[in-house]
Design a protein around this motif. Structure first.
Motif, short mmCIF file in Angstrom:
data_model
loop_
_atom_site.label_atom_id
_atom_site.label_comp_id
_atom_site.label_asym_id
_atom_site.label_seq_id
_atom_site.Cartn_x
_atom_site.Cartn_y
_atom_site.Cartn_z
N ALA A 65 0.82 -1.21 0.00
CA ALA A 65 0.00 0.00 0.00
C ALA A 65 0.86 1.26 0.00
O ALA A 65 0.58 2.22 -0.72
N VAL A 66 1.91 1.26 0.80
CA VAL A 66 2.79 2.43 0.86
C VAL A 66 3.52 2.63 -0.47
O VAL A 66 3.65 3.75 -0.96
N ARG A 67 3.97 1.53 -1.05
CA ARG A 67 4.67 1.63 -2.35
C ARG A 67 3.73 2.16 -3.44
O ARG A 67 4.13 2.97 -4.29
N GLU A 68 2.47 1.69 -3.41
CA GLU A 68 1.50 2.17 -4.40
C GLU A 68 1.23 3.67 -4.22
O GLU A 68 1.18 4.42 -5.20
N ARG A 69 1.09 4.09 -2.98
CA ARG A 69 0.85 5.51 -2.72
C ARG A 69 2.06 6.35 -3.15
O ARG A 69 1.90 7.42 -3.74
N SER A 70 3.23 5.86 -2.85
CA SER A 70 4.44 6.60 -3.24
C SER A 70 4.52 6.72 -4.75
O SER A 70 4.92 7.78 -5.28
N ALA A 71 4.15 5.65 -5.46
CA ALA A 71 4.18 5.69 -6.92
C ALA A 71 3.17 6.71 -7.47
O ALA A 71 3.46 7.43 -8.42
N LEU A 72 1.98 6.75 -6.86
CA LEU A 72 0.97 7.71 -7.30
C LEU A 72 1.43 9.14 -7.06
O LEU A 72 1.26 10.03 -7.91
N ILE A 73 2.02 9.38 -5.89
CA ILE A 73 2.52 10.72 -5.58
C ILE A 73 3.64 11.11 -6.53
O ILE A 73 3.71 12.24 -7.01
N GLU A 206 -5.45 10.73 -9.02
CA GLU A 206 -4.26 10.17 -8.39
C GLU A 206 -4.07 10.74 -6.98
O GLU A 206 -3.70 10.01 -6.06
N GLN A 207 -4.34 12.02 -6.81
CA GLN A 207 -4.26 12.62 -5.48
C GLN A 207 -5.27 11.98 -4.53
O GLN A 207 -4.96 11.70 -3.37
N GLU A 208 -6.47 11.74 -5.03
CA GLU A 208 -7.51 11.14 -4.19
C GLU A 208 -7.17 9.70 -3.85
O GLU A 208 -7.34 9.26 -2.71
N ASP A 209 -6.68 8.93 -4.83
CA ASP A 209 -6.31 7.54 -4.58
C ASP A 209 -5.16 7.45 -3.58
O ASP A 209 -5.14 6.56 -2.72
N ALA A 210 -4.21 8.36 -3.71
CA ALA A 210 -3.04 8.32 -2.83
C ALA A 210 -3.36 8.78 -1.41
O ALA A 210 -2.54 8.57 -0.51
N SER A 211 -4.50 9.39 -1.20
CA SER A 211 -4.88 9.86 0.14
C SER A 211 -6.03 9.06 0.73
O SER A 211 -6.53 9.40 1.81
N GLY A 212 -6.45 7.99 0.06
CA GLY A 212 -7.56 7.18 0.55
C GLY A 212 -7.17 6.35 1.77
O GLY A 212 -5.99 6.12 2.06
N PHE A 213 -8.18 5.88 2.51
CA PHE A 213 -7.92 5.08 3.72
C PHE A 213 -7.61 3.64 3.34
O PHE A 213 -8.35 3.03 2.56
N PRO A 214 -6.53 3.06 3.88
CA PRO A 214 -6.15 1.67 3.53
C PRO A 214 -6.99 0.65 4.30
O PRO A 214 -6.54 0.08 5.30
N TRP A 215 -8.18 0.39 3.84
CA TRP A 215 -9.10 -0.49 4.57
C TRP A 215 -8.57 -1.91 4.73
O TRP A 215 -8.68 -2.49 5.81
N ALA A 257 4.50 -0.06 14.54
CA ALA A 257 4.22 -0.01 13.10
C ALA A 257 2.91 0.72 12.82
O ALA A 257 2.82 1.52 11.87
N LEU A 258 1.91 0.47 13.67
CA LEU A 258 0.61 1.11 13.48
C LEU A 258 0.71 2.62 13.68
O LEU A 258 0.18 3.41 12.87
N LEU A 259 1.40 3.05 14.74
CA LEU A 259 1.51 4.48 15.03
C LEU A 259 2.31 5.20 13.94
O LEU A 259 1.92 6.29 13.48
N TRP A 260 3.41 4.59 13.51
CA TRP A 260 4.24 5.21 12.47
C TRP A 260 3.46 5.33 11.17
O TRP A 260 3.42 6.38 10.53
N SER A 261 2.81 4.23 10.79
CA SER A 261 2.06 4.24 9.53
C SER A 261 0.91 5.23 9.58
O SER A 261 0.67 5.98 8.63
N ALA A 262 0.18 5.24 10.71
CA ALA A 262 -0.95 6.16 10.82
C ALA A 262 -0.50 7.61 10.73
O ALA A 262 -1.12 8.42 10.04
N ALA A 263 0.60 7.94 11.41
CA ALA A 263 1.09 9.32 11.37
C ALA A 263 1.55 9.70 9.97
O ALA A 263 1.19 10.77 9.45
N ALA A 264 2.33 8.82 9.33
CA ALA A 264 2.86 9.13 8.00
C ALA A 264 1.74 9.23 6.97
O ALA A 264 1.72 10.15 6.14
N LEU A 265 0.81 8.29 7.00
CA LEU A 265 -0.28 8.30 6.02
C LEU A 265 -1.22 9.49 6.24
O LEU A 265 -1.73 10.06 5.27
N THR A 266 -1.44 9.85 7.50
CA THR A 266 -2.31 11.00 7.78
C THR A 266 -1.69 12.30 7.26
O THR A 266 -2.37 13.11 6.62
#
Length: 453
Positions: A65-73, A206-215, A257-266
Motif C-alpha cells: 500500500a505504501v509503495r503504491e501511494r508513493s508511486a501515485l505521488i 491520483e491525489q484522491e487515490d493516494a490519500s484514501g484510507f487503507p481499509w 508499526a501502526l503508530l508510524w504508519s498512521a502518522a505518515a499516512l495521515t
C-alpha cells in the motif's frame, strides 16, 4: 462362650477388607496429563504459525500500500503535474495568439512590433508545449493533440494571408482572419481544452487515490492484533505465566508499526488533500477563467474587424464575460476561484476581478461608439496604449490570472513533494518491523514448546 465364625469370615480374618469399588481418579489424571502433553505443543505450533502468517500478510499488504501511494505521488509530481502545466501552456498560448492576432489586425498603419512579437512568442510556446504534451498523452489525448498539430500551420498560414492583404489594403484580410479565428476557436482550442481537462482529472484522481484510507491493511492489522491478544491469553492460561516476553514484544512492534504508519499516512493524505483543493481544483477554475478572458478578448477585436457585421462575435464576448464574472459582476469563474483559494492567493484574484469589471465597462464604451457609426474612434479606444487604456486593463487581468495560476501549480508540486517526504523511509521501516514481529512470535513460543519435550 466363644463366638463361632462363619467359614467366609474365617478365610478373611486377620486381613484388611478388600474394596469392591475402583476409583478412576488416578487413571483419569494420567490421561488428562498425557492429552495435555500431546495437544499443547501442537496447539502452540499452530498458533505460532498462524501469527507468523498474519504478521507477514499484514506487513506485505502495508508495504504494498505504501509503495503504491508513493508511486501515485511520484506520478503527480513528475508526470501528471507537468503534463497538466504543458496542457495549460498550450491552451493559453493558442488563445493568446488568436487574441493578439485579432488586436494587431485593427492597428492602423504598421503593425505594432510588440503585438507581432507577442504573437510569434505565443506560437513558439504552443509548438514547444505541444511537443512535450504529446510525449505524456494517452492515445485519446494524443489524437486530439495531433489535430492541433495538423491545424496549427493552417492557422498561421491564414493569419499571414490576412496580414498580407491588410498591408496591401485588400478588404479580404478580415475574411481570412475570421476564418483563422474560427479554426482556432471551433477546432484547436476545444481539442486543447479537452486534453487539459483530462489531465486535470487524472491528477485529481491520483491525489484522491493516494490519500484514501487503507481499509485492507487496517483490517489485517486489527486481525493480527486480536490474534496476538488471544495468543497471550492462551499461553498465560496454559503455562501459568502472566506475560510472555516474546508475544509482548510482538505486540509492541505492531503498535509501533501502526503508530508510524498512521502518522505518515495521515500527514501524506493531508498534504495531498491541500494540493487537490487549493492546487488542482483551483488550477482548473483559474484556467477556465483564463479561457473565458482570452476568447472574450479575441471576440472583442473580431467584432470590430467585422465592421458592423460582428453580432455573433459580440454575443460570444457577452457569454464569455458572463462566465468570467457573472451577469451582475459577482459570480462566474473568478468568484468561484475566490472561494476556493487560500487567503494568500486572493489578492491576485481580486485584482483580476476588478480589472474584468473595468474591462466590461470600457467595452461598453467601445460598443456605443461602434454601434453609433463611429468605427474609427471605437478602434482607437480598443487599441489605445497607456496605463488606463483597454489593452492595459486586459494586460493586468491576464497577468493577475497567470500569476494566480503559477502559484496554484507550484502548490500542487510542493504538496506532492511534502506528501512523498512523509512516506520516506516507511517502506523499509515496515519491512524491518514485520521481521521483528515474526522473530518475536517465534522467540515467544519456542521456550514454551520446549517445556513439553
Amino acid at each position: 462362650m466363644p463366638t463361632q465364625l462363619a467359614p467366609a469370615e474365617v478365610r478373611t480374618a486377620g486381613k484388611p477388607p478388600r474394596s469392591t469399588a475402583v476409583s478412576p481418579a488416578p487413571k483419569a489424571g494420567l490421561l488428562t496429563r498425557a492429552r495435555d502433553r500431546m495437544n499443547t505443543p501442537r496447539l502452540y505450533w499452530l498458533v505460532a504459525i498462524g501469527l507468523v502468517a498474519l504478521g507477514l500478510l499484514a506487513g506485505t499488504a502495508a508495504v504494498a500500500a505504501v509503495r503504491e501511494r508513493s508511486a501515485l505521488i511520484q506520478d503527480v509530481a513528475t508526470v501528471g503535474g507537468p503534463v497538466s502545466v504543458d496542457a495549460q501552456t498550450l491552451y493559453r498560448a493558442l488563445a493568446d495568439a488568436d487574441a493578439t492576432a485579432a488586436t494587431a489586425f485593427l492597428a492602423r498603419g504598421a503593425e505594432p512590433a510588440h503585438l507581432r512579437q507577442r504573437y510569434l512568442d505565443d506560437i513558439a510556446k504552443a509548438t514547444a508545449a505541444l511537443t512535450v504534451a504529446l510525449r505524456g498523452a494517452d492515445d485519446a489525448d494524443a489524437a486530439r493533440l495531433r489535430v492541433v498539430a495538423d491545424q496549427l500551420p493552417v492557422y498561421t498560414g491564414l493569419v499571414e494571408t490576412a496580414r498580407s492583404y491588410q498591408r496591401s489594403g485588400v478588404p479580404l484580410g478580415g475574411a481570412y482572419l475570421r476564418e483563422a479565428s474560427a479554426l482556432m476557436q471551433q477546432t484547436m482550442l476545444p481539442a486543447a481544452a479537452v486534453v487539459f481537462d483530462n489531465t486535470q482529472r487524472r491528477v485529481a484522481a491520483e491525489q484522491e487515490d493516494a490519500s484514501g484510507f487503507p481499509w485492507l491493511v487496517a483490517l489485517l492489522v486489527l486481525v493480527t492484533a486480536g490474534a496476538l491478544v488471544a495468543a497471550q491469553l492462551l499461553v498465560a492460561r496454559r503455562s501459568r505465566r502472566v506475560f510472555n516476553p516474546g508475544l509482548v514484544a510482538a505486540s509492541l512492534v505492531l503498535v509501533l508499526a501502526l503508530l508510524w504508519s498512521a502518522a505518515a499516512l495521515t500527514v501524506s493524505a493531508n498534504r495531498l488533500d491541500i494540493g487537490r483543493r487549493e492546487g488542482t481544483d483551483l488550477v482548473s477554475t483559474l484556467s477556465n477563467a483564463g479561457r473565458a478572458s482570452l476568447q472574450a478578448r479575441a471576440n472583442e477585436s473580431l467584432t470590430l474587424v467585422a465592421r458592423g457585421s460582428g453580432a455573433v462575435f459580440e454575443k460570444s464576448f457577452t457569454a464569455q464575460m458572463t462566465e468570467l464574472i457573472g451577469a451582475d459582476g459577482t459570480s462566474g469563474w473568478l468568484a468561484e476561484a475566490l472561494e476556493q483559494a487560500p487567503e494568500g492567493d486572493r489578492q491576485l484574484i481580486r485584482e483580476a476581478h476588478d480589472e474584468a469589471l473595468r474591462w466590461r465597462e470600457m467595452h461598453g464604451e467601445v460598443r456605443t461608439l461602434d454601434d453609433g457609426g463611429d468605427w474609427d474612434r471605437a478602434v482607437e479606444l480598443a487599441t489605445a496604449t497607456g496605463d488606463d487604456a483597454l489593452s492595459a486593463v486586459f494586460g493586468r487581468l491576464d497577468a493577475a490570472l497567470t500569476g494566480a495560476l503559477d502559484v496554484a501549480n507550484e502548490r500542487v508540486d510542493r504538496q506532492a513533494d511534502s506528501a512523498a517526504s512523509a512516506l520516506r523511509g516507511l517502506t523499509a521501516g515496515l519491512v524491518l518491523l514485520t521481521v521483528g514481529l515474526v522473530a518475536a512470535v517465534v522467540l515467544g513460543f519456542r521456550p514454551r514448546i520446549g517445556e513439553y519435550r
